[in-house]
Design a protein around this motif. Structure first.
Motif, PDB file in Angstrom:
ATOM      1  N   SER A   1      48.432   0.188 -23.959  1.00 14.05           N
ATOM      2  CA  SER A   1      48.243   1.516 -23.382  1.00 14.05           C
ATOM      3  C   SER A   1      48.724   1.587 -21.927  1.00 14.05           C
ATOM      4  CB  SER A   1      46.761   1.905 -23.435  1.00 14.05           C
ATOM      5  OG  SER A   1      46.311   1.992 -24.759  1.00 14.05           O
ATOM      6  N   ARG A   2      49.503   0.631 -21.485  1.00 19.43           N
ATOM      7  CA  ARG A   2      49.864   0.617 -20.067  1.00 19.43           C
ATOM      8  C   ARG A   2      50.646   1.859 -19.638  1.00 19.43           C
ATOM      9  NH1 ARG A   2      54.402  -2.695 -21.700  1.00 19.43           N
ATOM     10  NH2 ARG A   2      56.296  -2.066 -20.579  1.00 19.43           N
ATOM     11  N   ALA A   3      51.189   2.586 -20.612  1.00 25.69           N
ATOM     12  CA  ALA A   3      51.802   3.889 -20.349  1.00 25.69           C
ATOM     13  C   ALA A   3      51.464   4.799 -21.517  1.00 25.69           C
ATOM     14  CB  ALA A   3      53.308   3.777 -20.180  1.00 25.69           C
ATOM     15  N   ILE A   4      50.994   6.001 -21.228  1.00 21.56           N
ATOM     16  CA  ILE A   4      50.548   6.882 -22.304  1.00 21.56           C
ATOM     17  C   ILE A   4      51.292   8.224 -22.297  1.00 21.56           C
ATOM     18  CG2 ILE A   4      48.293   5.870 -22.780  1.00 21.56           C
ATOM     19  CD1 ILE A   4      48.607   8.755 -20.365  1.00 21.56           C
ATOM     20  N   ILE A   5      52.273   8.374 -21.407  1.00 22.08           N
ATOM     21  CA  ILE A   5      53.130   9.551 -21.402  1.00 22.08           C
ATOM     22  C   ILE A   5      54.556   9.106 -21.675  1.00 22.08           C
ATOM     23  CG2 ILE A   5      54.017  11.505 -20.071  1.00 22.08           C
ATOM     24  CD1 ILE A   5      51.086  11.752 -20.761  1.00 22.08           C
ATOM     25  N   VAL A   6      55.097   9.484 -22.819  1.00 23.06           N
ATOM     26  CA  VAL A   6      56.466   9.112 -23.172  1.00 23.06           C
ATOM     27  C   VAL A   6      57.429   9.743 -22.170  1.00 23.06           C
ATOM     28  CG1 VAL A   6      58.298   9.438 -24.877  1.00 23.06           C
ATOM     29  CG2 VAL A   6      56.003   8.810 -25.620  1.00 23.06           C
ATOM     30  N   GLY A   7      58.345   8.942 -21.678  1.00 21.51           N
ATOM     31  CA  GLY A   7      59.324   9.445 -20.735  1.00 21.51           C
ATOM     32  C   GLY A   7      60.543   8.560 -20.721  1.00 21.51           C
ATOM     33  N   ASN A   8      61.365   8.733 -19.722  1.00 20.52           N
ATOM     34  CA  ASN A   8      62.606   7.978 -19.628  1.00 20.52           C
ATOM     35  C   ASN A   8      62.509   6.782 -18.691  1.00 20.52           C
ATOM     36  OD1 ASN A   8      64.466   9.656 -21.329  1.00 20.52           O
ATOM     37  ND2 ASN A   8      63.736  11.222 -19.920  1.00 20.52           N
ATOM     38  N   VAL A   9      61.287   6.449 -18.296  1.00 21.75           N
ATOM     39  CA  VAL A   9      61.019   5.259 -17.496  1.00 21.75           C
ATOM     40  C   VAL A   9      59.823   4.539 -18.100  1.00 21.75           C
ATOM     41  CG1 VAL A   9      60.373   4.346 -15.241  1.00 21.75           C
ATOM     42  CG2 VAL A   9      61.904   6.319 -15.384  1.00 21.75           C
ATOM     43  N   ARG A  10      59.997   3.261 -18.405  1.00 22.12           N
ATOM     44  CA  ARG A  10      58.881   2.447 -18.880  1.00 22.12           C
ATOM     45  C   ARG A  10      58.338   1.645 -17.710  1.00 22.12           C
ATOM     46  NH1 ARG A  10      61.934   3.376 -23.074  1.00 22.12           N
ATOM     47  NH2 ARG A  10      61.239   3.151 -25.237  1.00 22.12           N
ATOM     48  N   PRO A  11      57.042   1.693 -17.489  1.00 20.30           N
ATOM     49  CA  PRO A  11      56.477   0.930 -16.380  1.00 20.30           C
ATOM     50  C   PRO A  11      56.562  -0.564 -16.644  1.00 20.30           C
ATOM     51  CG  PRO A  11      54.739   1.860 -17.723  1.00 20.30           C
ATOM     52  CD  PRO A  11      56.023   2.424 -18.252  1.00 20.30           C
ATOM     53  N   PRO A  12      56.595  -1.370 -15.595  1.00 20.49           N
ATOM     54  CA  PRO A  12      56.717  -2.824 -15.780  1.00 20.49           C
ATOM     55  C   PRO A  12      55.514  -3.417 -16.499  1.00 20.49           C
ATOM     56  CG  PRO A  12      56.213  -2.277 -13.488  1.00 20.49           C
ATOM     57  CD  PRO A  12      56.518  -0.980 -14.180  1.00 20.49           C
TER      58      PRO A  12
END
Length: 424
Positions: free
Chosen positions: A93-104
């Motif tokens: 769940s380290r990122a929960i908003i789909v976008g064009n940047v993935r967090p490290p």
């Protein structure tokens, strides 16, 4: 001035670096060619009416894929959505908003907006910190003020034939409630709308614009934190500043991230649910008239609106390459978790595509599943119930002024952004 070194210059530098980090991919904004192989949850067609698309995919391609956003999956069956929501080993769940940047990767297990972005075991402790603020008894304290606010807003409609029930009613209710809980100036509500729309509806905007939007919101939150350090009061912001975890005060990133979560998620999800419910009643006279005549149906009607028009689609990232439920997922693929699609699966709900306001058995998943089930569900239910009760008491007769002028958010939180209603 009270000094809290956590929010000093070192944090300023770290904050600026965090906003710029992540793995970027190409932004694709072309119209969708095939929903099974090229879907986009922010496509205008999907935003306007996602349910036929979900129904079609459930039949012919229950786990759709797209190369957009650097690669993403879209399950539509209840069983698949449920499996992902509960599987914290294979989906992070380290990122929960789909976008064009993935967090490290190093952002895990805390994530950018704990606890919703946190993985076990950290998640349990971060969530536990928030639970006391969202119990039924605590939420009940806000009901009289929420009801008074609803009537104040309706008072402003006097003498008018058409009002925008989204921008002039549904949106303002959670903005004022959350502002009160966090101890933010009530007059800042136009900024909250801007922050919500910037965070959730601009994922295909140029990265420079996204960074500018997030920086503006972060600057605002930091200013509120510093004001609370200088002028402590009894609200959620001061609580987070002073809270301790593992014997230490919270990391400033944790404080700011949780404030971000409460501001964005606490506002958009609820205003979307209120707006969608009013939209349904405006276009369905039989349900509106029955609910006015039988107000005791409000509990079941409200749960049915949440099922049928569930606003929230969450997201996860795949941890490692794997073959999962018939598809080959790659590490760091996005996976949307569409609770709205699960809520309309005919294998789970009778008459799944109908709104049945006296539905008695209704195990909907509008508030999510598993460890990340919405911590603010009691608050959201209270605001939705009070908003509908006040509206129907004061405005029992209303219709869509012009159906073509109703617009919906193209994001992971779907609700009416413009809802012109003819009243009286």
């Amino acid at each position: 001035m009270t000094v809290d070194e956590r929010f000093g210059q070192n944090f300023e530098d770290e904050r600026a670096n965090r906003i710029l980090t992540g793995y970027r991919n190409e932004i694709i904004t072309d119209p969708v060619a095939d929903w099974a192989t090229d879907f986009s949850h922010v496509d205008p067609t999907y935003a306007a009416d996602p349910y036929p698309i979900q129904d079609d995919l459930r039949q012919r391609c229950p786990i759709a894929h797209t190369d957009r956003f650097g690669g993403a999956w879209f399950p539509t069956r209840y069983e698949d959505v449920t499996a992902i929501a509960y599987d914290t080993d294979r989906f992070t769940s380290r990122a929960i908003i789909v976008g064009n940047v993935r967090p490290p990767h190093e952002l895990a297990p805390i994530g950018g907006a704990p606890p919703i972005s946190s993985d076990p075991p950290f998640h349990h402790d971060a969530r536990k910190l928030l639970l006391p603020a969202f119990t039924k008894s605590q939420v009940a304290r806000y009901e009289p003020g929420t009801r008074a606010l609803c009537h104040e807003l309706i008072d402003t409609f006097d003498g008018r034939d058409v009002v925008d029930a989204a921008r002039e009613y549904a949106q303002l209710i959670p903005m004022r409630v959350i502002a009160d809980m966090l101890g933010f100036p009530t007059e800042d509500w136009p900024k909250f709308r801007e922050f919500v729309e910037g965070a959730l509806e601009s994922i295909n905007a140029p990265q420079e614009e996204r960074v500018e939007r997030f920086t503006k919101m972060s600057d605002y939150l930091l200013a509120q934190v510093r004001d609370h350090i200088d002028n402590p009061r009894d609200d959620l912001t001061s609580y987070l500043i002073n809270a301790e975890l593992y014997g230490q005060k919270l990391d400033p990133v944790h404080v700011m991230g949780t404030m971000n979560l409460l501001l964005i998620a606490g506002i958009d999800t609820t205003w979307s649910a209120i707006g969608a419910s009013l939209w349904h009643l405006a276009r369905t006279p039989a349900d509106r008239e029955r609910l006015v005549a039988e107000p005791e149906l409000m509990p079941t009607a409200m749960e049915e609106f949440l099922r049928a028009y569930a606003p929230v689609t969450m997201a996860r990232l795949v941890r490692e390459d794997m073959h999962w439920h018939g598809v080959d997922m790659k590490a760091d693929d996005w996976v949307l978790v569409p609770f709205p699609a699960a809520n309309r699966d005919p294998e789970q709900f009778e008459r799944a595509d109908e709104v049945v306001i006296d539905r008695e058995v209704n195990r909907h998943v509008a508030f999510g599943l598993g460890i990340h089930r919405c911590v603010g569900s009691h608050l959201a239910r209270m605001e939705l119930r009070v908003a509908l009760e006040a509206w129907l008491e004061r405005i029992p007769s209303f219709t869509l002024a012009d159906p073509s002028e109703v617009t919906w958010a193209a994001s992971q939180v779907r609700g009416p952004r413009s809802l012109p209603l003819r009243i009286g």
